[in-house]
Design a protein around this motif. Structure first.
Motif, mmCIF file in Angstrom:
data_model
loop_
_atom_site.group_PDB
_atom_site.id
_atom_site.type_symbol
_atom_site.label_atom_id
_atom_site.label_comp_id
_atom_site.label_asym_id
_atom_site.label_seq_id
_atom_site.Cartn_x
_atom_site.Cartn_y
_atom_site.Cartn_z
ATOM 1 N N ALA A 150 0.834 -1.205 0.000
ATOM 2 C CA ALA A 150 0.000 0.000 0.000
ATOM 3 C C ALA A 150 0.870 1.258 0.000
ATOM 4 C CB ALA A 150 -0.932 -0.015 1.214
ATOM 5 N N GLU A 153 2.152 1.788 -3.475
ATOM 6 C CA GLU A 153 1.087 2.361 -4.317
ATOM 7 C C GLU A 153 0.945 3.862 -4.071
ATOM 8 O OE1 GLU A 153 -2.818 0.397 -5.378
ATOM 9 O OE2 GLU A 153 -2.185 -0.835 -3.665
ATOM 10 N N SER A 157 1.320 7.146 -6.676
ATOM 11 C CA SER A 157 -0.052 7.568 -6.979
ATOM 12 C C SER A 157 -0.126 8.548 -8.148
ATOM 13 C CB SER A 157 -0.705 8.183 -5.741
ATOM 14 O OG SER A 157 0.044 9.320 -5.306
ATOM 15 N N ARG A 164 1.773 1.275 -11.219
ATOM 16 C CA ARG A 164 1.278 0.893 -9.895
ATOM 17 C C ARG A 164 0.833 -0.557 -9.818
ATOM 18 N NH1 ARG A 164 -3.367 3.799 -9.502
ATOM 19 N NH2 ARG A 164 -3.121 5.115 -11.338
ATOM 20 N N ALA A 167 2.532 -3.179 -7.339
ATOM 21 C CA ALA A 167 2.158 -2.975 -5.941
ATOM 22 C C ALA A 167 0.723 -3.438 -5.693
ATOM 23 C CB ALA A 167 2.312 -1.509 -5.561
ATOM 24 N N LEU A 168 -0.164 -3.132 -6.625
ATOM 25 C CA LEU A 168 -1.563 -3.527 -6.496
ATOM 26 C C LEU A 168 -1.689 -5.050 -6.520
ATOM 27 C CD1 LEU A 168 -4.490 -1.742 -8.208
ATOM 28 C CD2 LEU A 168 -4.397 -4.222 -8.237
ATOM 29 N N ARG A 171 -0.638 -6.452 -3.211
ATOM 30 C CA ARG A 171 -1.678 -6.290 -2.187
ATOM 31 C C ARG A 171 -2.791 -7.318 -2.380
ATOM 32 N NH1 ARG A 171 -5.693 -2.171 -1.193
ATOM 33 N NH2 ARG A 171 -5.154 -1.132 -3.150
ATOM 34 N N ALA A 191 -8.623 -2.899 -11.410
ATOM 35 C CA ALA A 191 -7.452 -2.442 -12.160
ATOM 36 C C ALA A 191 -7.549 -2.844 -13.630
ATOM 37 C CB ALA A 191 -6.185 -3.011 -11.540
#
Length: 460
Positions: A150, A153, A157, A164, A167-168, A171, A191
């Motif tokens: 997080a 991300e 941003s 991103r 990272a997503l 998670r 996403a």
């Protein structure tokens, strides 16, 4: 501090940049006119040096070229070799994670994160956070993993979505391992929807997301959606140069082939993944290939080969201290041992896994449920119906939180059969009725599949 969108660097304030331009120009013996021409005027350089205007990216490139420096050094005062050296050390930390222990790699990533933050290098800091997240996944600290992903991300941003996506995806994987299947699917689908709607056709990002979505879809029993994601991943693979991404895709696709009963094709897909991981020296992912090949052999009825592959996977993961993955493999191994008539050995393997530090509601709930299910079967086979019922109910309690409804259906059937044999007909009917809403199809996970996720792509 403003963000330079082209170079992904945080440029200093105009006054700082102006003073830097003035110093470099003076050191090189240039007049403002000489520095400005042919694209700009001396008046513009004067205004810039006074700190009254922020130079555009085009102006920075022109000035850097005339002053014999880099855009990064001009915008930040930071020598460019610092970022290059940091990226090289990030690569070394990645290599340590691939070939050594996650705890050692985490120490390297923590130091690199601190250094990147001090140098105001958000891209490199995010890369270090991704590394820390992957280390936490391997050691089984899923809360730590979610937090680090997080943070990565958040640092990115301002960047386009493809930047991103790693990272997503991390998670989503942490939520999947914690048993939060629906939320994992939601993150990945959102996403994918955004990428496809925006027209940002980034093959690497799309392949990463489609591949990552296969596991939660399969665990939820959404076989058609998993197969669709696998088809799209296979179509994207020729456009991707990263062999680790392609290997991960082959491993994910194998799960859909197993569900369809295409055992030989699944094994061939895993062989491709295994070859790539061997070339890349990524031991954890190579262990996952042995793990899944063991599952393929178990589905095909070759329990001896299944046991051999699963023991290899367990030993590899244990040597890397990949705690969560190790105990998950041990659940699969215990299932094979029970089916081979080695119930005592299976039970000895399973009991330590029920400790809160091994598996539980927040740490591999699907496999914790699987451990209770297997212990219930073993207890029932030796005639201890009370212990069997206790384990089945514990498994149900765990799996109710995950969304793995197909696994719940299987347990409702086992519990119903047990209750019926012990003369509790009404209770047995209640268990069967509960299970009817969770019809399972064979060949997905050790425990069985679950309900379909909401559609993302139109299907014929």
């Amino acid at each position: 501090m403003a963000e330079n969108s082209t170079h992904g660097i945080r440029a200093d304030e105009p006054a700082d940049i102006g003073r830097r331009v003035l110093r470099l120009r003076t050191e090189r013996g240039l007049t403002q006119k000489q520095l400005a021409e042919p694209a700009y005027t001396a008046a513009y350089v004067s205004t810039l040096e006074a700190g009254r205007v922020r130079p555009s990216e085009t102006a920075l490139r022109h000035l850097a070229g005339r002053l014999g420096t880099t855009v990064e050094e001009l915008a930040t005062g930071r020598p460019p070799h610092l970022a290059t050296e940091l990226r090289m050390r990030l690569t070394d930390a990645r290599r340590t994670l691939a070939t050594g222990e996650a705890e050692d790699a985490a120490g390297l990533f923590r130091a690199l994160r601190t250094e990147a933050a001090a140098l105001a290098l958000p891209g490199e800091e995010a890369a270090a956070l991704l590394g820390l997240g992957d280390c936490a996944l391997e050691t089984g600290d899923l809360t730590e993993a979610r937090d680090r992903f997080a943070e990565a991300e958040a640092l990115l941003s301002h960047q386009p979505l493809p930047r991103r996506v790693p990272a997503l995806r991390g998670r989503a994987t942490a939520h999947l391992l914690a048993g939060e299947l629906r939320y994992s699917c939601y993150l990945l689908e959102t996403a994918l929807d955004e990428l496809n709607a925006s027209g940002m056709h980034d093959p690497d990002a799309l392949l990463l997301l489609y591949t990552a979505s296969i596991a939660p879809y399969m665990d939820m029993g959404a076989h058609a959606r998993a197969a669709h994601a696998a088809e799209l991943a296979l179509a994207l693979a020729p456009q991707v140069d990263d062999p680790a991404l392609v290997a991960s895709m082959h491993r994910g696709v194998a799960r859909t082939l197993i569900a369809e009963g295409r055992i030989a094709e699944a094994d061939a897909s895993l062989a491709k993944a295994q070859e790539l991981y061997q070339q890349l020296h990524i031991r954890t992912e190579l262990a996952h290939c042995h793990w899944m090949r063991g599952y393929v052999h178990a589905q095909d009825g070759n329990l001896k080969k299944a046991e051999s592959e699963l023991r290899t996977a367990r030993d590899m993961l244990a040597s890397k201290r990949a705690a969560l993955f190790t105990v998950q493999v041990e659940v699969e191994l215990a299932d094979v041992l029970r089916r081979r008539g080695k119930a005592a050995e299976a039970e000895e393997l399973l009991r330590p896994l029920l400790a809160p530090t091994a598996l539980g509601a927040e740490r591999g709930a699907v496999h914790a449920g699987g451990a209770h299910r297997l212990l219930g079967l073993i207890a029932e086979e030796r005639g201890d119906t009370d212990a069997a019922e206790e384990h089945y109910c514990a498994a149900l309690s765990l799996l109710e939180r995950t969304g793995a409804a197909g696994d719940l259906a299987d347990l409702c059937r086992l519990l119903g059969d047990l209750l019926r044999r012990t003369g509790r007909t009404e209770a047995a009917l209640d268990a069967y009725r509960t299970g009817l809403g969770h019809r399972a199809a064979p060949g997905t996970t050790t425990l069985g599949p679950a309900p379909t996720a909401p559609p993302l792509w139109p299907r014929p």
